[in-house]
Write an enzyme that holds these catalytic residues in place. Structure first.
Site, PDB file in Angstrom:
ATOM      1  N   ASP A 144       5.301  10.254   0.082  1.00 30.98           N
ATOM      2  CA  ASP A 144       4.798   9.163   0.782  1.00 30.98           C
ATOM      3  C   ASP A 144       4.655   9.684   2.283  1.00 30.98           C
ATOM      4  OD1 ASP A 144       5.063   7.949  -1.539  1.00 30.98           O
ATOM      5  OD2 ASP A 144       5.279   6.069  -0.548  1.00 30.98           O
ATOM      6  N   LYS A 207      -1.662   3.446   1.272  1.00 32.44           N
ATOM      7  CA  LYS A 207      -0.465   2.312   1.397  1.00 32.44           C
ATOM      8  C   LYS A 207      -0.306   1.675   2.544  1.00 32.44           C
ATOM      9  CE  LYS A 207       4.444   2.782   1.319  1.00 32.44           C
ATOM     10  NZ  LYS A 207       5.657   3.576   0.981  1.00 32.44           N
ATOM     11  N   LYS A 243      -1.089   0.930  -2.702  1.00 28.22           N
ATOM     12  CA  LYS A 243       0.261   0.637  -2.676  1.00 28.22           C
ATOM     13  C   LYS A 243       0.546  -0.239  -1.509  1.00 28.22           C
ATOM     14  CE  LYS A 243       4.914   2.283  -2.526  1.00 28.22           C
ATOM     15  NZ  LYS A 243       5.744   3.653  -2.408  1.00 28.22           N
TER      16      LYS A 243
END
Length: 307
Positions: A144, A207, A243
């Site tokens: 991430d 995300k 996400k």
């Protein structure tokens, strides 16, 4: 794919329309009884169970991994006629990757590492790239990363594309999730354009947030990012995951997000390969709701601890 600036510049967002659409989804879509239990069980399989605290210890991470392997009490699963569900992944800082990989050995549950100077992304660039390599080396299957917000705020889309492309290359076979930190990007149009640029540069997921900003995942931001994913898929044929992270702590919120995903992107995205919740306390509330479904009673939160 190469950076297509004509496409990026053409992106616009009708903020009032987005807010109206986002405001209706929770009110119009609700599921009850067995259907609700089924959706909540699905939500569990989509959770990146996360601990990103300064006081993380190896024992805490091992307990979290044990929860990921057995997210719901066995008696509740038996009553529901379900067996063998796990969370989608475990998400930790780099220092805890080896511990998590060891604790999850043989389960098939991937370990995600936050990287690139998380959460602000302001460390020297070569160190951010090196951090990705170190996490991949010790077993992280997902990375991430955080983008440099200034590139978005300055409209420097080439710089954002080049940065994301470098991170993508450094990840190798690991999946990369691009954290946009949407609460710091100023406008929904910036969110849409940043989403598109990151997808062009090879992000496997986009995300919303690090969870450390003052504003994290919201339904309007989610709608804009999902529409960007849909547009990118329509034009390129490539499915990019989504996400939402930060502030999603209640089972009813998870149901709302799942309904939005189903309506905007379709059933293919209701899968861990294309949708994840970044959450820590969400699982506990879902387990409480499942217990209520089985027994008719709510239990105290401490009976569903994360570890």
């Amino acid at each position: 794919m190469p950076l297509d600036m004509d496409w990026v510049r053409a992106v616009q967002v009708n903020t009032s329309a987005v807010e109206r659409r986002a405001g209706t989804i929770g009110a119009r879509r609700s599921v009850k009884k067995d259907y609700q239990a089924a959706w909540l069980l699905k939500a569990i399989t989509l959770i990146d169970l996360t601990t990103l605290a300064g006081d993380d210890t190896e024992n805490r991470v091992r307990r979290l991994c044990a929860k990921a392997k057995h997210p719901v009490r066995a008696d509740l699963l038996e009553a529901l006629g379900v067996d063998g569900i796990t969370t989608g992944a475990i998400c930790v800082y780099h220092d805890m990757v080896e511990t998590a990989v060891d604790a999850l050995k043989g389960t098939g549950i991937p370990v995600a590492a936050v990287s690139t100077g998380f959460p602000a992304g302001l460390s020297p660039f070569h160190l951010r790239v090196a951090e990705i390599g170190e996490s991949v080396k010790v077993g992280a299957e997902e990375i991430d990363i955080v983008i440099s917000r200034r590139h978005v705020l300055e409209g420097n889309w080439q710089a954002l594309y080049d940065e994301m492309r470098t991170f993508r290359d450094a990840c190798g076979d690991a999946h990369v999730k691009a954290i946009l930190a949407t609460g710091e990007l100023g406008t929904l149009r910036n969110v849409a354009r940043a989403s598109l640029v990151c997808m062009m540069a090879g992000a496997d997921f986009i995300k919303t947030s690090t969870g450390k900003e003052s504003v994290n995942a919201t339904l309007p931001v989610s709608l804009v990012m999902m529409r960007a994913i849909r547009d990118y898929y329509d034009r390129s044929g490539v499915k990019v995951g989504y996400k939402p992270a930060g502030g999603i702590s209640k089972a009813k919120d998870a149901l709302t997000y799942l309904a939005l995903v189903k309506e905007e992107l379709g059933n293919d995205w209701l899968d861990p390969h294309l949708f994840r919740f970044g959450a820590s306390s969400l699982l506990g509330d879902i387990e409480r709701q499942l217990e209520h479904h089985v027994t008719g009673h709510y239990s105290a939160g401490y009976r569903h601890a994360m570890g």
